[in-house]
Design a protein around this motif. Structure first.
Motif, PDB file in Angstrom:
ATOM      1  N   SER A 198       0.890  -1.212  -0.114  1.00  0.00           N
ATOM      2  CA  SER A 198      -0.015  -0.001  -0.051  1.00  0.00           C
ATOM      3  C   SER A 198       0.968   1.146   0.052  1.00  0.00           C
ATOM      4  N   THR A 199       0.174   2.300  -0.676  1.00  0.00           N
ATOM      5  CA  THR A 199       0.946   3.443  -0.574  1.00  0.00           C
ATOM      6  C   THR A 199       0.333   4.659   0.092  1.00  0.00           C
ATOM      7  N   GLU A 200      -0.460   4.130   1.024  1.00  0.00           N
ATOM      8  CA  GLU A 200      -1.168   5.091   1.877  1.00  0.00           C
ATOM      9  C   GLU A 200      -0.187   5.990   2.678  1.00  0.00           C
ATOM     10  N   GLU A 201      -0.906   7.210   3.206  1.00  0.00           N
ATOM     11  CA  GLU A 201       0.033   8.032   3.924  1.00  0.00           C
ATOM     12  C   GLU A 201       1.174   7.369   5.011  1.00  0.00           C
ATOM     13  N   VAL A 202       2.070   8.152   5.159  1.00  0.00           N
ATOM     14  CA  VAL A 202       3.153   7.609   6.223  1.00  0.00           C
ATOM     15  C   VAL A 202       2.324   7.587   7.426  1.00  0.00           C
ATOM     16  N   ASN A 203       2.880   6.767   8.217  1.00  0.00           N
ATOM     17  CA  ASN A 203       2.479   6.331   9.724  1.00  0.00           C
ATOM     18  C   ASN A 203       3.682   6.386  10.836  1.00  0.00           C
ATOM     19  N   ASN A 204       3.411   7.210  11.706  1.00  0.00           N
ATOM     20  CA  ASN A 204       4.730   7.727  12.385  1.00  0.00           C
ATOM     21  C   ASN A 204       5.755   7.916  11.895  1.00  0.00           C
ATOM     22  N   HIS A 205       5.379   8.713  10.771  1.00  0.00           N
ATOM     23  CA  HIS A 205       6.518   9.133   9.692  1.00  0.00           C
ATOM     24  C   HIS A 205       7.221   8.281   8.828  1.00  0.00           C
ATOM     25  N   SER A 206       6.620   6.967   8.992  1.00  0.00           N
ATOM     26  CA  SER A 206       7.222   6.092   8.402  1.00  0.00           C
ATOM     27  C   SER A 206       6.559   5.303   7.372  1.00  0.00           C
ATOM     28  N   ARG A 207       6.952   4.819   6.148  1.00  0.00           N
ATOM     29  CA  ARG A 207       6.518   4.065   5.079  1.00  0.00           C
ATOM     30  C   ARG A 207       7.562   3.033   4.601  1.00  0.00           C
ATOM     31  N   PRO A 208       7.822   1.825   4.973  1.00  0.00           N
ATOM     32  CA  PRO A 208       6.804   0.917   5.662  1.00  0.00           C
ATOM     33  C   PRO A 208       6.669   1.400   7.016  1.00  0.00           C
ATOM     34  N   SER A 209       5.323   1.342   7.535  1.00  0.00           N
ATOM     35  CA  SER A 209       5.317   1.189   8.948  1.00  0.00           C
ATOM     36  C   SER A 209       5.184  -0.082   9.476  1.00  0.00           C
ATOM     37  N   ILE A 210       5.993  -0.113  10.604  1.00  0.00           N
ATOM     38  CA  ILE A 210       5.915  -1.378  11.394  1.00  0.00           C
ATOM     39  C   ILE A 210       4.667  -1.830  12.335  1.00  0.00           C
ATOM     40  N   ASP A 211       4.056  -0.528  12.450  1.00  0.00           N
ATOM     41  CA  ASP A 211       2.568  -0.839  13.233  1.00  0.00           C
ATOM     42  C   ASP A 211       1.555  -1.562  12.453  1.00  0.00           C
ATOM     43  N   TYR A 212       1.991  -1.329  11.257  1.00  0.00           N
ATOM     44  CA  TYR A 212       0.776  -1.736  10.307  1.00  0.00           C
ATOM     45  C   TYR A 212       1.114  -3.231   9.852  1.00  0.00           C
ATOM     46  N   ALA A 213       2.324  -3.462   9.553  1.00  0.00           N
ATOM     47  CA  ALA A 213       2.871  -5.038   9.569  1.00  0.00           C
ATOM     48  C   ALA A 213       2.754  -5.825  10.716  1.00  0.00           C
ATOM     49  N   PHE A 214       2.898  -5.335  11.992  1.00  0.00           N
ATOM     50  CA  PHE A 214       2.474  -6.135  12.988  1.00  0.00           C
ATOM     51  C   PHE A 214       0.999  -6.334  13.020  1.00  0.00           C
ATOM     52  N   SER A 215       0.227  -5.346  13.177  1.00  0.00           N
ATOM     53  CA  SER A 215      -1.097  -5.511  13.498  1.00  0.00           C
ATOM     54  C   SER A 215      -1.973  -6.042  12.131  1.00  0.00           C
ATOM     55  N   SER A 216      -1.395  -6.374  11.233  1.00  0.00           N
ATOM     56  CA  SER A 216      -2.183  -7.061  10.001  1.00  0.00           C
ATOM     57  C   SER A 216      -1.900  -8.691  10.100  1.00  0.00           C
ATOM     58  N   ALA A 217      -0.459  -8.769  10.608  1.00  0.00           N
ATOM     59  CA  ALA A 217      -0.201 -10.249  11.235  1.00  0.00           C
ATOM     60  C   ALA A 217      -1.113 -10.715  12.247  1.00  0.00           C
ATOM     61  N   ALA A 218      -1.349  -9.946  13.094  1.00  0.00           N
ATOM     62  CA  ALA A 218      -2.141 -10.182  14.254  1.00  0.00           C
ATOM     63  C   ALA A 218      -3.564 -10.427  13.923  1.00  0.00           C
ATOM     64  N   PHE A 219      -4.097  -9.494  12.893  1.00  0.00           N
ATOM     65  CA  PHE A 219      -5.633  -9.623  12.462  1.00  0.00           C
ATOM     66  C   PHE A 219      -5.690 -10.758  11.628  1.00  0.00           C
ATOM     67  N   ALA A 220      -4.502 -11.203  10.606  1.00  0.00           N
ATOM     68  CA  ALA A 220      -4.793 -12.457  10.059  1.00  0.00           C
ATOM     69  C   ALA A 220      -4.540 -13.620  10.949  1.00  0.00           C
ATOM     70  N   PHE A 221      -3.454 -13.737  11.522  1.00  0.00           N
ATOM     71  CA  PHE A 221      -3.116 -15.155  12.118  1.00  0.00           C
ATOM     72  C   PHE A 221      -3.245 -15.069  13.417  1.00  0.00           C
ATOM     73  N   ARG A 222      -3.569 -13.969  14.443  1.00  0.00           N
ATOM     74  CA  ARG A 222      -4.019 -14.225  15.739  1.00  0.00           C
ATOM     75  C   ARG A 222      -2.684 -14.820  16.595  1.00  0.00           C
ATOM     76  N   GLU A 223      -2.851 -16.004  17.274  1.00  0.00           N
ATOM     77  CA  GLU A 223      -2.041 -16.375  18.078  1.00  0.00           C
ATOM     78  C   GLU A 223      -1.022 -17.349  17.244  1.00  0.00           C
TER      79      GLU A 223
END
Lengths: 276, 192
Positions: free
Chosen positions: B98-123
């Motif tokens: 995704s080329t969405e806006e930067v998050n925490n001044h960052s692209r890639p955003s580590i928050d997005y990578a982590f939270s997506s993995a949590a959303f997709a694969f949970r435990e």
């Protein structure tokens, strides 16, 4: 209620269908709409069903509009030096920017065509789902581009450190105090900006295309929807037409055989190309 | 050291300032038969965008690739989030960019990578946050923690810049706080 159920509401009760968008991204963007409006899914749904203006607001918030002049300079340098000249013999060069957002890449491409002396042949259809983005593209007024390094990008594309400033002055009215640049009228003559939803609407023109630009748009769709859209691009292209995708987008399966990869772009061909 | 007993579908590693050498060290000591897909989400300096994947590949015992959109996670392959794109892990084990806006001044955003993995694969997601100079990633790795995934924070004492791990430690208590060599030991004992 989940975001999936909300997407079904949108699909059934509005002109928009986001149900085949990539899950994570669409989910997060809907969450953000809910946060910004302090709404639950039920409230969001109720408002969506009763307020068309609000639906448009949601669509604007969901769609992504980030773009730059000459994003990925190597691609543009390839187009300029090696590729666009293949259309020199055309009487008209039809170009479709599908998902043009605020228009930076539309003008980037026309700068290249003008530098090649081919601008008068171009006929551009620039489409996007977002009316706000299209309005900005039509205006052609951009802020903070100098701060974001557009001059450096211009130089990279033309492989000449002196060229950056020249290109800027040639194609833009520059207010360097406020970092605002305005596209000069010569680039705006041959463009039609049309509001168009790639997922739901039929083609907004009857022409076949020489070049289809669709960069960093398909990444928001799931693989199945991507295939459907690429089929449409294939159908609308002339047989030596060019498809230009984002730097990290590629063609899957079947379409690998229907396009030939030429540098960073894809050329439609009639033969099959088996790739090992 | 406590080795998680569950099977994982992805290991997501996030890092910023100082993390290149730590990631290189981890990848260079991995068991070549390591069989869980890895996602690397590292902040890059704006003007040094190329060369990172080559640099990591020189050291790594498993292949490091920059994915195309919708590529599938594969056992024993490390995917590096491309510069200037966010990377999300999807339910079907593919990644979306995704080329969405930067998050925490960052692209890639580590928050997005982590939270997506949590959303997709949970435990079945394992998150590791390394040295770094901003807060990106803290909220995201907490998502993995909240979904009962396994979380490791690099021991701040072993970090070149400890802002990122400390930001995470403020939000929740991870399963492990470890030095880089200990992180490798945990990874090498994981079940794929």
């Amino acid at each position: 209620m989940t975001y999936k159920e909300y997407l079904r509401v949108l699909k059934e009760h509005t002109p928009y269908d986001f149900s085949e968008y990539s899950d994570n991204s669409i989910n997060r963007r809907i969450q953000k709409v809910m946060q910004d409006h302090k709404m639950t899914f039920d409230e969001l749904t109720a408002r969506t069903l009763s307020d068309n203006r609000f639906v448009e607001e949601v669509v604007e918030a969901i769609t992504v509009n980030t773009t730059d002049f000459f994003r990925d300079p190597e691609l543009w340098r390839f187009l300029f030096e090696k590729h666009l000249s293949i259309y020199r013999k055309n009487g008209v060069i039809n170009i479709w920017h599908a998902g043009c957002s605020t228009g930076q890449e539309v003008f980037s491409l026309l700068i290249l065509f003008n530098e090649l002396g081919m601008l008068p042949k171009t006929r551009v259809f620039a489409t996007d789902i977002s009316q706000k983005a299209l309005d900005k593209a039509k205006e052609g007024i951009y802020k903070h581009q100098i701060e974001r390094g557009c001059i450096d990008n211009f130089s990279k594309v033309f492989n000449d450190p002196k060229k950056g400033e020249q290109i800027l002055d040639k194609y833009f009215d520059v207010d360097s105090m406020n970092d605002i640049i305005t596209v000069k009228p010569l680039l705006k003559k041959n463009i039609k900006f049309i509001r168009h939803d790639l997922v739901k609407n039929g083609l907004p023109f009857y022409n076949k295309m020489d070049i289809v630009f669709c960069r960093n748009v398909l990444i928001y769709f799931n693989a199945k929807l991507q295939t459907r859209i690429i089929q449409r691009f294939f159908d609308v292209l002339f047989s030596n037409g060019t498809l230009v995708l984002g730097a990290h987008e590629s063609l899957n399966g079947f379409f690998k055989t229907k396009f030939e990869k030429t540098g960073p772009v894809f050329k439609k061909s009639n033969g099959f190309h088996f790739r090992c | 050291m406590n080795i998680p007993d569950q099977k994982f579908k992805v290991v997501v590693i996030g890092g910023s300032a100082g993390s290149f050498s730590v990631v290189s060290r981890i990848l260079s000591q991995l068991d070549p038969s390591f069989s869980v897909p890895i996602v690397l989400c590292l902040h890059r300096l704006k003007h040094i965008r190329s060369g990172l994947v080559e640099g990591l590949n020189m050291k790594s015992k498993i292949p490091v690739v920059e994915p195309y959109d919708k590529d599938k996670l594969r056992p024993g392959i490390a995917m590096l989030a491309p510069s200037n794109y966010h990377l999300f892990v999807e339910f079907d084990g593919t990644v979306s960019l995704s080329t969405e806006e930067v998050n925490n001044h960052s692209r890639p955003s580590i928050d997005y990578a982590f939270s997506s993995a949590a959303f997709a694969f949970r435990e079945k997601a394992l998150g590791i946050i390394l040295t770094g100079a901003n807060r990106d990633g803290a909220q995201g790795i907490k998502c993995i923690h909240d979904k009962k995934g396994f979380t490791i924070v690099q021991d701040p004492a072993s970090c070149e810049v400890d802002t990122m791990p400390r930001a995470a430690l403020k939000l929740f208590t991870p399963n492990q706080v470890l030095k880089p060599d200990e992180i490798v030991q945990v990874l090498n004992q994981l079940k794929g």
